[in-house]
Scaffold this active site. Structure first.
Site, mmCIF file in Angstrom:
data_model
loop_
_atom_site.group_PDB
_atom_site.id
_atom_site.type_symbol
_atom_site.label_atom_id
_atom_site.label_comp_id
_atom_site.label_asym_id
_atom_site.label_seq_id
_atom_site.Cartn_x
_atom_site.Cartn_y
_atom_site.Cartn_z
ATOM 1 N N HIS A 1 1.134 -14.116 -13.283
ATOM 2 C CA HIS A 1 2.376 -14.675 -12.805
ATOM 3 C C HIS A 1 2.292 -14.886 -11.335
ATOM 4 O O HIS A 1 3.242 -15.277 -10.758
ATOM 5 C CB HIS A 1 3.745 -13.991 -13.391
ATOM 6 N N LYS B 1 1.599 -15.919 -7.426
ATOM 7 C CA LYS B 1 1.350 -17.242 -6.727
ATOM 8 C C LYS B 1 0.783 -16.955 -5.429
ATOM 9 O O LYS B 1 1.728 -16.509 -4.612
ATOM 10 C CB LYS B 1 2.670 -18.183 -6.634
ATOM 11 N N ASP C 1 -8.403 -19.348 5.241
ATOM 12 C CA ASP C 1 -9.155 -18.720 6.346
ATOM 13 C C ASP C 1 -8.965 -17.212 6.550
ATOM 14 O O ASP C 1 -9.203 -16.848 7.840
ATOM 15 C CB ASP C 1 -9.092 -19.734 7.531
ATOM 16 N N HIS D 1 15.488 -20.796 -9.346
ATOM 17 C CA HIS D 1 14.292 -20.083 -9.825
ATOM 18 C C HIS D 1 13.897 -18.875 -8.853
ATOM 19 O O HIS D 1 12.957 -18.387 -8.963
ATOM 20 C CB HIS D 1 13.305 -21.026 -9.714
ATOM 21 N N LYS E 1 13.654 -15.520 -6.776
ATOM 22 C CA LYS E 1 13.346 -14.125 -7.182
ATOM 23 C C LYS E 1 13.609 -13.253 -5.912
ATOM 24 O O LYS E 1 12.753 -13.072 -5.113
ATOM 25 C CB LYS E 1 12.070 -13.782 -7.818
ATOM 26 N N ASP F 1 22.001 -3.851 0.937
ATOM 27 C CA ASP F 1 22.600 -3.596 2.113
ATOM 28 C C ASP F 1 22.212 -4.631 3.355
ATOM 29 O O ASP F 1 22.577 -4.119 4.568
ATOM 30 C CB ASP F 1 22.374 -2.108 2.733
#
Length: 397
Positions: free
Chosen positions: A143, A145, A150, A315, A317, A322
């Site tokens: 999962h 990404k 370079d 979507h 995450k 704090d």
């Protein structure tokens, strides 16, 4: 009828045995990996149009190599544009490696893959279905990404490649996500992770090739990458929750935390931590919205604030502790990310960059509504049935 019933029982027993023992063997062979605290410069993207524009521009300017890992590349217009760009770079003599999850990118045709290879793109699927544990392997997903250009520019976050991430899905509407671009020394860790995954699926070991690891300076923001392979993520989230003394913010498209994280949230609330959780109102997968309801009821009863995002599909995450520790990455706050998926998160520590993140959080909360106990309790018979199914199969949603 008796024969069909016996077949069903056999399949259920086989799937249970397959998954339990497949995962047990996986965990026995797994070694935790960690990266040190680095210092990099970051930029945050929350909409696909801006991300794709800059990502594609960075790829166009690549001089030596482009390494890309996505969970999903669709078979649509923007995906074709993306793949065409990779083929053009490969034809220019740039090393291009593309690693995609076998299940997540199943829409990619054999003809397209052959075309990529013919134009010089090094291509592989990861997490192919394997014997003897078919059910476990089909559920294992990479999962992550990750993009590295370079060895100097990196990308990580929640976006994949597809038209829906541009907000072109009429049912979901605008797509709200968090994705990071980084430069300076942290890029080497993304490179290491990509090459680790590439080696696992192609047997090509490039981890010790210096050409992929240029000398990099320190940036302004301290951070640390946390890779997880169907294990260890729960402890990362537990540590973040336990660090909270004033306020804990969680943004996730799928909120199915399980018992340990749920208890940690309730303990944090008891010690006076203000807990804010943002989830989407719309769902892009069946039963995920209903599967969160049992957790929502307990949390709302304990005094937590749960919001639903209204302006399209949420979507992102993210966990903010704090206001000074922030986790942005690929992992959802759900059982699949905790116990099955291979993920990578970035823990960012107190810096001016977090002020930008806070502004985006404020914008997200303004585009949401606060849920009441009645909102998560007064359900139709259909929704009650979906909640039961979602709860039963929550591990695999």
């Amino acid at each position: 009828m008796n024969f069909l019933f016996l077949v069903l029982i056999f399949l259920l027993l086989w799937a249970t045995f397959d998954f339990i023992y497949g995962r047990k063997i996986h965990l026995n062979n797994l070694k935790p990996r960690s990266f040190p605290v680095r210092h990099s410069n970051f930029k945050l993207y929350t909409y696909g149009q801006t991300l794709y524009k800059e990502l594609f521009t960075d790829i166009q300017h690549a001089k030596h190599h482009v390494h890309i890992l996505f969970f999903i590349v669709k078979n649509d217009e923007i995906s074709h544009t993306f793949l065409q760009l990779l083929m053009e770079k490969a034809e220019q003599g740039i090393e291009v490696r593309l690693l995609l999850d076998r299940i997540g990118s199943h829409h990619l045709s054999k003809q397209t893959i052959c075309k990529l290879k013919q134009h010089g793109v090094h291509f592989s699927f990861c997490h192919k279905i394997r014997l003897p544990f078919l059910f476990f392997s089909v559920n294992q997903r990479n999962h992550r990404k990750i993009t590295i250009i370079d060895g100097k520019i990196g990308y990580i976050g929640g976006f994949n490649i597809g038209e829906e991430y541009l907000g072109h899905n009429q049912e979901l509407g605008p797509w709200r996500d968090y994705h990071l671009r980084l430069t300076e020394e942290g890029v080497q860790d993304l490179q290491t992770q990509f090459l680790h995954d590439w080696r696992d699926d192609t047997n090509e070991d490039l981890l010790h090739e210096n050409c992929y690891f240029p000398i990099l300076k320190k940036g302004e923001t301290s951070h640390r990458f946390i890779p997880t392979d169907g294990a260890y993520l729960q402890q990362t989230f537990l540590d973040l929750i336990e660090k909270a003394t004033k306020e804990l913010y969680i943004g996730t498209p799928y909120f199915i935390p399980g018992k340990k994280l749920m208890n940690a949230l309730l303990r944090a609330r008891k010690r006076g931590v203000r807990i804010i959780i943002l989830v989407p109102k719309k769902a892009d997968h069946p039963f995920v919205r209903e599967a969160k309801l049992p957790y929502c009821r307990k949390l709302i009863k304990a005094g937590c604030h749960i919001h639903e995002f209204l302006d399209g599909f949420f979507h992102a995450k993210i966990v903010m502790v704090d206001g000074c520790i922030c986790d942005i990455g690929t992992a959802n706050f759900d059982k699949r990310s905790l116990y099955i998926n291979h993920e990578i998160n970035c823990i960012l520590y107190d810096s001016p960059f977090l002020e930008q993140v806070k502004k985006e959080i404020e914008q997200d909360l303004k585009a949401s509504i606060l849920l009441s106990m009645d909102d998560v309790s007064s359900l139709s018979l259909s929704d009650k049935g979906k909640e039961w199914i979602g709860t039963l199969f929550s591990f695999f949603l």
